[in-house]
Design a protein around this motif. Structure first.
Motif, short mmCIF file in Angstrom:
data_model
loop_
_atom_site.label_atom_id
_atom_site.label_comp_id
_atom_site.label_asym_id
_atom_site.label_seq_id
_atom_site.Cartn_x
_atom_site.Cartn_y
_atom_site.Cartn_z
N LEU A 15 0.83 -1.21 0.00
CA LEU A 15 0.00 0.00 0.00
C LEU A 15 0.86 1.26 0.00
N LEU A 16 1.98 1.21 0.70
CA LEU A 16 2.87 2.37 0.74
C LEU A 16 3.42 2.68 -0.66
N LYS A 17 3.82 1.65 -1.38
CA LYS A 17 4.32 1.87 -2.74
C LYS A 17 3.22 2.41 -3.64
N GLU A 18 1.99 1.95 -3.44
CA GLU A 18 0.88 2.44 -4.26
C GLU A 18 0.64 3.93 -4.03
N VAL A 19 0.64 4.38 -2.77
CA VAL A 19 0.38 5.80 -2.54
C VAL A 19 1.57 6.65 -2.95
N HIS A 20 2.78 6.11 -2.87
CA HIS A 20 3.93 6.87 -3.38
C HIS A 20 3.84 7.03 -4.90
N ALA A 21 3.26 6.05 -5.58
CA ALA A 21 3.05 6.20 -7.03
C ALA A 21 2.03 7.31 -7.30
N LEU A 22 0.99 7.41 -6.47
CA LEU A 22 0.04 8.51 -6.63
C LEU A 22 0.70 9.86 -6.38
N ASP A 210 -5.85 8.53 9.02
CA ASP A 210 -5.77 7.10 9.31
C ASP A 210 -7.03 6.43 8.80
N SER A 211 -6.95 5.84 7.62
CA SER A 211 -8.11 5.19 7.01
C SER A 211 -8.08 3.68 7.20
N ALA A 212 -7.45 3.24 8.30
CA ALA A 212 -7.55 1.87 8.79
C ALA A 212 -6.85 0.83 7.92
N ALA A 213 -5.68 1.18 7.40
CA ALA A 213 -4.88 0.17 6.70
C ALA A 213 -4.58 -1.01 7.62
N ALA A 214 -4.47 -0.74 8.92
CA ALA A 214 -4.18 -1.81 9.88
C ALA A 214 -5.27 -2.86 9.95
N TYR A 215 -6.50 -2.52 9.53
CA TYR A 215 -7.64 -3.42 9.64
C TYR A 215 -8.25 -3.77 8.29
N GLY A 216 -7.44 -3.66 7.23
CA GLY A 216 -7.93 -4.01 5.91
C GLY A 216 -8.41 -2.85 5.08
N GLY A 217 -8.34 -1.63 5.61
CA GLY A 217 -8.73 -0.45 4.86
C GLY A 217 -7.62 0.02 3.95
N PRO A 218 -7.86 1.11 3.22
CA PRO A 218 -6.84 1.66 2.33
C PRO A 218 -5.82 2.48 3.10
N LEU A 219 -4.72 2.79 2.45
CA LEU A 219 -3.76 3.76 2.97
C LEU A 219 -4.01 5.07 2.25
N THR A 220 -4.10 6.16 3.01
CA THR A 220 -4.45 7.45 2.44
C THR A 220 -3.21 8.30 2.21
N ALA A 221 -3.20 8.98 1.07
CA ALA A 221 -2.22 10.04 0.79
C ALA A 221 -3.00 11.31 0.44
N ILE A 222 -2.55 12.42 0.97
CA ILE A 222 -3.18 13.71 0.68
C ILE A 222 -2.12 14.70 0.20
#
Length: 256
Positions: A15-22, A210-222
């Motif tokens: 997820l971290l790599k995905e938001v860094h791509a965004l 904090d959009s709950a990546a710890a519990y299966g949610g997405p990772l947010t980038a703003i």
């Protein structure tokens, strides 16, 4: 002032790599700017070691990244120093290796077998041998607050009516009630995580990413420009304005 921010990662390197791509795609249109990660790099997810490696390597390569310390990061560091040492903010009946906290998953990413199910002394000795000193030093030296322009970044939030220079790390890593319930201006817009929501939410005086990546949610980038905030999506920027708050998750991580 323009900056980017990334929410609580919790061991999710993918997820971290995905938001860094965004972020990279947005920078290609608008130019480079600092990227702030609001902490909780580790616990619960499958690859805490990979997250730390990725961030350390990016910073070493010259990326303009700031990484803040989260309460889970400090619990990890504190366990390696002394597993009997209490973490301020954590309930006394819990420990970092308790299933609700997620420390076992972190140690598994360093190659330990069943760290939550064996005698603590043996697990600690193996952890000290397995976790590189560079990772320990990295976590220990992470800042806990980062002011930038009209914005201040902190993992959990800040204590209301207290100057930034007088904030204490225990609050910056663990605070909830008095911060979350405060309706007045903090001065700067506060960008934080720590309290899991179903989606990033703008409260006017603060933005919880904090959009709950710890519990299966997405990772947010703003991305923040002045005090305006957009969430980054595969389709581009989505305005994040003061709105009806997203609901809290049914499970709230235990704290004092």
């Amino acid at each position: 002032m323009r900056a980017y921010a990334v929410g609580d990662i919790h061991g999710h390197l993918d997820l971290l790599k995905e938001v860094h791509a965004l972020i990279a795609a947005d920078m290609a249109q608008h130019g480079a700017a600092p990227v702030v990660h609001v902490g909780d790099l580790v616990d619960r997810g499958p690859d805490s070691r990979g997250v730390i490696d990725y961030l350390m390597q990016g910073i070493a390569a010259g990326q303009d990244w700031t990484v803040l310390k989260g309460n889970h990061d400090r619990m990890f560091w504190r366990f390696l120093r002394d597993p009997a040492e209490l973490e301020p903010g954590l309930r006394a009946d819990l420990s970092w290796l308790h299933p609700k906290i997620g420390g076992a998953e972190t140690l598994e990413s360093y190659g330990l077998h069943a760290p939550g199910d064996r005698p603590i002394d043996a697990v600690h000795a193996e952890a000290v041998a397995a976790v590189p000193q560079a990772h320990r030093d990295f976590i220990e030296n992470l800042p806990s607050i980062y002011p930038l322009g009209e914005v201040v970044f902190a993992h959990a939030g800040i204590r209301p009516e207290t100057q930034l220079q007088d904030q204490i790390e225990d609050d910056l890593l663990w605070i909830r009630g008095v911060f979350l319930e405060y309706d007045e201006s903090f001065g700067p817009l506060v960008i934080h995580g720590h309290t899991a929501l179903e989606a990033a939410t703008h409260y006017g005086n603060r933005v919880n990413i904090d959009s709950a990546a710890a519990y299966g949610g997405p990772l947010t980038a703003i991305v923040i420009e002045g005090r305006e905030v957009w969430q980054l999506t595969p389709e581009g920027r989505k305005p994040l304005r003061r709105d009806v708050p997203a609901p809290f998750l049914k499970y709230m991580p235990p704290s004092r």
